[in-house]
Design a protein around this motif. Structure first.
Motif, PDB file in Angstrom:
ATOM      1  N   ALA A   1      13.785  -2.345  -4.635  1.00 47.61           N
ATOM      2  CA  ALA A   1      12.493  -2.796  -4.102  1.00 47.61           C
ATOM      3  C   ALA A   1      12.702  -3.701  -2.892  1.00 47.61           C
ATOM      4  CB  ALA A   1      11.713  -3.528  -5.187  1.00 47.61           C
ATOM      5  N   VAL A   2      13.687  -4.595  -2.994  1.00 48.56           N
ATOM      6  CA  VAL A   2      13.968  -5.502  -1.886  1.00 48.56           C
ATOM      7  C   VAL A   2      14.424  -4.717  -0.656  1.00 48.56           C
ATOM      8  CG1 VAL A   2      15.564  -7.273  -1.097  1.00 48.56           C
ATOM      9  CG2 VAL A   2      14.487  -7.491  -3.335  1.00 48.56           C
ATOM     10  N   TRP A   3      15.275  -3.759  -0.892  1.00 48.35           N
ATOM     11  CA  TRP A   3      15.766  -2.945   0.223  1.00 48.35           C
ATOM     12  C   TRP A   3      14.611  -2.224   0.912  1.00 48.35           C
ATOM     13  CZ3 TRP A   3      18.721  -1.927   4.004  1.00 48.35           C
ATOM     14  CH2 TRP A   3      18.856  -0.635   4.532  1.00 48.35           C
ATOM     15  N   ARG A   4      13.711  -1.671   0.110  1.00 44.52           N
ATOM     16  CA  ARG A   4      12.569  -0.979   0.720  1.00 44.52           C
ATOM     17  C   ARG A   4      11.687  -1.955   1.501  1.00 44.52           C
ATOM     18  NH1 ARG A   4       9.419   1.909  -3.589  1.00 44.52           N
ATOM     19  NH2 ARG A   4      10.825   1.034  -5.132  1.00 44.52           N
ATOM     20  N   PHE A   5      11.566  -3.159   0.986  1.00 46.77           N
ATOM     21  CA  PHE A   5      10.773  -4.159   1.713  1.00 46.77           C
ATOM     22  C   PHE A   5      11.430  -4.490   3.058  1.00 46.77           C
ATOM     23  CE2 PHE A   5       9.490  -8.748   2.346  1.00 46.77           C
ATOM     24  CZ  PHE A   5       8.196  -8.454   2.737  1.00 46.77           C
TER      25      PHE A   5
ATOM     26  N   ALA B   1       0.835  -1.190   0.000  1.00 47.56           N
ATOM     27  CA  ALA B   1       0.000   0.000   0.000  1.00 47.56           C
ATOM     28  C   ALA B   1       0.879   1.252   0.000  1.00 47.56           C
ATOM     29  CB  ALA B   1      -0.936  -0.005   1.206  1.00 47.56           C
ATOM     30  N   GLN B   2       1.990   1.185   0.694  1.00 46.48           N
ATOM     31  CA  GLN B   2       2.896   2.328   0.741  1.00 46.48           C
ATOM     32  C   GLN B   2       3.791   2.395  -0.483  1.00 46.48           C
ATOM     33  OE1 GLN B   2       5.213   2.461   4.325  1.00 46.48           O
ATOM     34  NE2 GLN B   2       3.416   2.179   5.619  1.00 46.48           N
ATOM     35  N   ASN B   3       4.001   1.257  -1.119  1.00 45.42           N
ATOM     36  CA  ASN B   3       4.902   1.197  -2.273  1.00 45.42           C
ATOM     37  C   ASN B   3       4.188   0.550  -3.456  1.00 45.42           C
ATOM     38  OD1 ASN B   3       7.834   1.814  -1.064  1.00 45.42           O
ATOM     39  ND2 ASN B   3       6.661   0.594   0.400  1.00 45.42           N
ATOM     40  N   PRO B   4       3.299   1.314  -4.088  1.00 45.24           N
ATOM     41  CA  PRO B   4       2.494   0.697  -5.161  1.00 45.24           C
ATOM     42  C   PRO B   4       3.335   0.243  -6.339  1.00 45.24           C
ATOM     43  CG  PRO B   4       1.735   2.915  -4.629  1.00 45.24           C
ATOM     44  CD  PRO B   4       3.011   2.724  -3.903  1.00 45.24           C
ATOM     45  N   ASP B   5       4.588   0.693  -6.399  1.00 46.31           N
ATOM     46  CA  ASP B   5       5.410   0.283  -7.534  1.00 46.31           C
ATOM     47  C   ASP B   5       6.091  -1.057  -7.283  1.00 46.31           C
ATOM     48  OD1 ASP B   5       6.883   1.496  -5.517  1.00 46.31           O
ATOM     49  OD2 ASP B   5       8.555   1.891  -6.871  1.00 46.31           O
ATOM     50  N   VAL B   6       5.793  -1.671  -6.135  1.00 42.66           N
ATOM     51  CA  VAL B   6       6.385  -2.982  -5.851  1.00 42.66           C
ATOM     52  C   VAL B   6       5.266  -3.979  -5.561  1.00 42.66           C
ATOM     53  CG1 VAL B   6       7.923  -4.306  -4.358  1.00 42.66           C
ATOM     54  CG2 VAL B   6       8.411  -1.900  -4.824  1.00 42.66           C
TER      55      VAL B   6
END
Lengths: 447, 324, 276
Positions: A341-345, A74-79
């Motif tokens: 993307a992985v880092w943000r996760f 929800a916070q990162n719709p690009d992932v």
């Protein structure tokens, strides 16, 4: 529901989504440009990352794990995070199978004991390499330093503690009282555990006094490691080439267990049976992972007995050194484009919100200590669950569970609890058991 | 089915002429139109087995001589018989071999003795009654293995389980940790596996007994043969092909059937007292992602099972009246 | 009406009833225990009471809330049916070939089928998995079923039944001008309903109870099978006994149903053979 209401609901939802997307876009766009000076197009397909998780295959933790993923998305719709449920014991095999099939998993939840194999066997990527040094340090500023150290291997951080726990001495206050013991004065050393155990057996011969949960595959060998650490021993030499648990520290720890068995204090049950016996009030003291707290609490309420918990006992004159159990997140992505993307996760999972869900809803420990302090999101939860404080204290003196190297790592891990089994339930001299196990393990270690 | 006579050949009181006639005709009929037809019928099964069993099996044979971590990024290194040497040194291997043999034998009372008795005695009561009993005996088959394991865990539980309660009433003071005592654990695993499989074998034997022509029994009854004489002179001899087949089935699959219970109840313990071939391959091979151990142990157990099967079929041929 | 050709009286008959009843009780007891426990609150399960004191449906509600049991049952059922039908088809064709004709290589083929019995699944699992991933069949019923469409057990069991079939009938059908497939479908199979149905039940249950292979193939809980769902109640954080047993009870209902349907076929065929 009538038409108008549907319309209103639809509009609100659409608005919410677009707002969230806007807010996110500016943020992630900045990150994207920082990570890869590639396309500026924000409208691209979401980056898909896979998350291999065994809590997804656990009826009671599944929902919370899914929630973590959903909130992140929800916070990162690009992932887009795709969860892959895998059973705990087969995780390493599954990762390898998928790699063999040409599909490299992105993030996987593995037990800490798999660390060496994950790095050297499966090619895990260091988390430091996912981002800049600056950003990495910033992210872990308020992180428990001991917690972060759990993921360290040769100077780099290879995994992030996810569902992580320390050993706790659970005990049944009602049985304590029946034996004339004060539940508010738990045993602090193994000598005291022995005395307490004998008192309990004397007052109530039908119950078991103690079970140390390191006797089978279901909890594994980590508590055995903690016992050896606590007695000043170690498992492997610094360079991971020599078995050291047969030195004085390890030998003494095993002798302690034998003494417990000889005195009739340690029971003869399997791990699962001990869990059930403790739940139905037939086991007085249970050294087990803090992760079972929630289910024990429920059992105590249903059974009408009082549940207490204390820190892991120490060897007289030494400080107890807890080890850690549970799992950590490893990264296997080879694809540069996915790394951001992985880092943000990982950032999200290890954020305040992430640990709030992990602690309150899955039952593991928060690695950001400020969360349980006054004003933190878990303050109230910690007040209701005093055991959390015990764990947070243990975190300050714990040591990383040793992960065995080589492709024999699982056999080596298993050898430790098999050694405990022999110490507890055979008459063979302790010294011989420990030396035989060490010799056999040394051979496995040499390959 | 009346026609079973033809198959079962020289039983004690069997009409021989029928069998001979059939044999002659089969030969002639077979010659009439051979060529391609049978191969077409065999094709689907054959193709599927080649793709999904033989190909991977050959690969496993091949890999057992290589050192490889199965990742496409690395190449297999030839290592001769190293994997086999390593297999022999792996803790638990000899336990697995011995326990597998014990399980093979230990399962026979549940898979052969009891089902044969049930099927024979089912003849002595009405068909409706025996179908009712058989239905009940079959029910454990439909129970999910995880649930069966859970149920037995509770029954065998040392802290108040039903069996220990019963023993306590019979005067046994100390409660027994059935699943955590090397003296009992293997027996428990065998019992649970047997409990689950009895219905399956009863179904197989029951069909075979019911398929025996009632004419024999009528003839025997007219000769004054009682139940036991009929059993030994008609039922058992005519049952012998089924007996051989099912014994083989039970022995070869003992390890595979008990695998789930070993995995959920004891994980091979305590002290490797319940580890068997399948669990060994799973735990030390697949689960450890060790290609060398997976393939070498698979090869060894495959050959071992093959040897047992050869011996059994040799013995079986001698004992069996099945000589089509 | 059934006719019992031989009626035994006296001790044999009583012994028969005694033995069958004893085995039945032994078979049923753990199940009864399971069903009773599914209706108990957790504390009663933990305390080993035999009969439920406070009957509750909570476990069923929890089970249904925690895992998508209905979709799992549908998926397991679909896999079971496809696999059973597949194994029966390949098995019937192969067994027919092996019993009807004598042809070069017959023994070899019989041997090739038998040998697959000896192959441990651990030896084939990984290569087959890699194949299926490349075919894009993960998370599909096809992925679960495809590697198991031919079964040595089915072939060999059917071989036995077919072998018992009088060869003279093949001849007769051939004289009548029926081709071999027609003979199989119209003459052989109708007479073997019983054995085929009982084999079918067993094959279905085998697939239904499968755990490791479907788990490997599955990539989301929505696509999981019943056995995977049941195992989700067991974890190192504490096992959920009540919901597990409740889910197990619910999961046995569909097979019980199938069993009863097919059972009728089997009994009918036995009855028929009794009457002739």
């Amino acid at each position: 529901m009538n038409f108008k209401k549907w319309m209103a609901l639809g509009l609100t939802a659409a608005l919410a989504v677009s707002l969230a997307a806007c807010g996110q876009n500016s943020e992630s766009a900045a990150q994207q440009t920082a990570a890869a000076a590639g396309s500026e197009d924000v409208q691209t397909e979401p980056v898909e990352i896979t998350f291999y998780s065994y809590t997804l295959l656990n009826a009671s933790a599944q929902e919370a794990t899914q929630k973590l993923m959903d909130e992140f998305m929800a916070q990162n719709p690009d992932v887009k995070v795709t969860g892959v449920p895998v059973s705990n014991s087969d995780m390493a095999a599954r990762l390898q199978a998928d790699m063999a099939a040409g599909e490299v998993p992105d993030v996987a939840q593995l037990p800490f004991r798999a660390m060496d194999f994950a790095i050297n066997g499966l090619g895990a990527v260091a988390i430091n390499d996912l981002t800049t040094e600056e950003e990495f340090d910033k992210n872990f500023e308020t992180f428990s330093p001991n917690g972060l150290a759990l993921g360290e291997y040769d100077g780099k951080t290879y995994c992030l503690p996810f569902t992580f726990s320390t050993p706790v001495l659970f005990y049944n206050g009602t049985l304590f009282e029946q034996a004339g013991l004060d539940p508010n004065d738990p045993p602090e050393t193994w000598d005291e555990v022995l005395q307490y155990g004998q008192a309990i057996k004397e007052a109530n011969p039908d119950v078991e006094a103690l079970h140390v949960a390191t006797t089978g595959a279901s909890s594994g060998e980590w508590i055995a490691q903690a016992l050896i650490y606590s007695n000043g021993g170690s498992i492997l030499s610094e360079d991971r080439s020599t078995i050291t648990f047969n030195e004085e520290g390890g030998m003494g720890a095993m002798q302690m267990l034998r003494d417990m068995a000889d005195a009739g204090v340690h029971g003869t049950m399997t791990e699962e049976e001990a869990t059930e016996a403790f739940s139905n009030g037939n086991l007085a003291m249970y050294l087990q992972s803090s992760a079972v707290h929630a289910s024990m609490k429920k059992a105590a309420e249903a059974g009408g007995w009082d549940l207490y918990g204390a820190a892991m006992p120490a060897f007289t004159g030494k400080e107890a050194v807890p080890a850690n159990s549970g799992s950590a997140l490893f990264v296997f992505t080879q694809d540069e484009a996915k790394r951001d993307a992985v880092w943000r996760f990982l950032q999200f999972v290890s954020s305040d919100r992430g640990y709030e869900i992990i602690t309150a809803e899955i039952g593991y420990l928060p690695l950001r200590p400020a969360l349980v302090e006054e004003g933190g999101a878990l303050y109230e939860f910690a007040q209701e669950n005093p055991l959390l404080g015990v764990n947070m204290e243990q975190m300050t003196r714990m040591r990383q569970t040793t992960a065995f190297p080589t492709e024999n790592w699982q056999t080596l891990s298993a050898s430790l609890y098999e050694m405990v089994d022999k110490v507890l339930w055979t008459d063979e001299p302790v010294e011989q058991i420990v030396n035989d196990t060490a010799a056999q393990d040394q051979e496995l270690l040499n390959g | 089915m009346k026609s079973d006579v033809l198959t079962y050949g020289p039983g004690l009181a069997l009409p021989r002429s029928g069998r001979n006639r059939a044999a002659v005709k089969t030969k002639r009929g077979a010659l009439a139109r051979v060529c391609w037809q049978p191969y077409v019928y065999l094709l689907p099964a054959l193709v599927l087995m080649c793709v999904w069993i033989y190909y991977p099996l050959l690969r496993t044979f091949y890999l057992s001589f290589f050192n490889w971590n199965m990742l496409p990024t690395t190449t297999p290194q030839f290592c001769g018989l190293d994997n086999f040497a390593k297999l022999l040194r792996t803790p638990g291997f000899s336990n697995a071999v011995v326990n597998t043999l014990v399980m093979m034998v230990g399962l026979l009372p549940f898979s052969i003795v009891l089902p044969v008795l049930v099927s024979i005695f089912a003849k002595s009561i009405t068909k409706r009654a025996s179908a009712f009993y058989r239905g009940m005996i079959f029910v454990p088959m439909i129970l999910a293995p995880v649930a069966a394991a859970a149920v037995f865990r509770w029954i065998l539980h040392p802290a108040g389980g039903l069996l220990n309660q019963l023993l306590e009433r019979m005067g046994v003071e100390e409660s027994i940790s059935f699943l955590n005592d090397p003296r009992y654990a293997l027996g428990c695993i065998i019992f649970i596996t047997g409990w689950k499989m009895t219905g399956f074998f009863t179904l197989l034997f029951y069909s075979a007994v019911q398929n025996i022509d009632d004419g024999y029994y009528q003839a025997a009854a007219m000769d004054g043969a009682g139940f036991w004489q009929q059993t030994f002179r008609i039922t058992l001899p005519l049952l012998s092909p089924t007996l051989v087949f099912n014994t083989m089935l039970s022995i070869l699959f003992a390890s595979s059937w008990s695998f789930t219970y070993v995995d959920t109840l004891t994980q091979g313990g305590p002290l490797n007292s319940t580890i068997n071939a399948y669990y060994f391959m799973w735990d030390k091979g697949f689960r450890t992602s060790s290609s060398g151990l997976t393939s070498s142990s698979a090869v060894v157990f495959f050959l071992g099972f093959g040897l047992i099967a050869l011996v059994l079929s040799h013995v079986g041929q001698k004992l069996s009246y099945y000589d089509n | 009406m059934e006719t019992q050709v031989l009626v035994y009286r006296g001790p044999v008959r009583w012994a028969g009833h005694a033995l069958l009843a004893a085995v039945s009780v032994l078979s049923l007891f753990p199940l009864v225990w399971m069903v009773l426990n599914a209706f108990k609150p957790t504390d009663e399960i933990l305390y080993f009471s035999l009969l439920p004191q406070n009957v509750t449906l909570q476990n069923f509600a929890d089970a249904l809330e925690m895992i998508p049991l209905p979709t799992m049952i549908v998926r397991s059922f679909a896999s079971g049916v496809f696999q059973m039908v597949g194994q029966l088809c390949t098995g019937i064709l192969a067994a027919y070939a092996l019993t009807r004709w004598d042809f070069p290589g017959k023994k070899l083929f019989y041997g090739l089928f038998t040998v697959t019995w000896l192959v441990p699944f651990q030896a084939t699992m990984l290569p087959n998995y890699v194949n299926l991933v490349q075919l894009g069949l993960r998370d599909t019923v096809a992925g679960i079923v495809l590697p198991n469409l031919a079964s040595a057990f089915a072939i060999l069991t059917l071989y036995q039944s077919f072998n018992a079939f009088p060869k003279t009938i093949f001849e007769a059908a051939q004289v009548d001008g029926a081709n071999s497939l027609k003979t199989l479908l119209q003459v052989v199979l109708p007479n073997l309903k019983g054995p085929v149905a009982s084999l079918g039940i067993i094959l279905f249950i085998n697939c239904w109870n499968e755990y490791f292979w479907p788990l490997l193939i599955t990539r989301s809980i929505d696509k999981a099978t019943v056995q995977i769902g049941l195992s989700m109640f067991l974890s190192s954080e504490g096992n959920l006994w009540g919901p597990l047993l409740a889910a197990a009870v619910l999961a046995s209902l569909p097979i019980l149903l199938l069993y009863m349907v097919l059972q009728k076929q089997i009994i009918d065929s036995f009855m028929k053979s009794g009457i002739k």
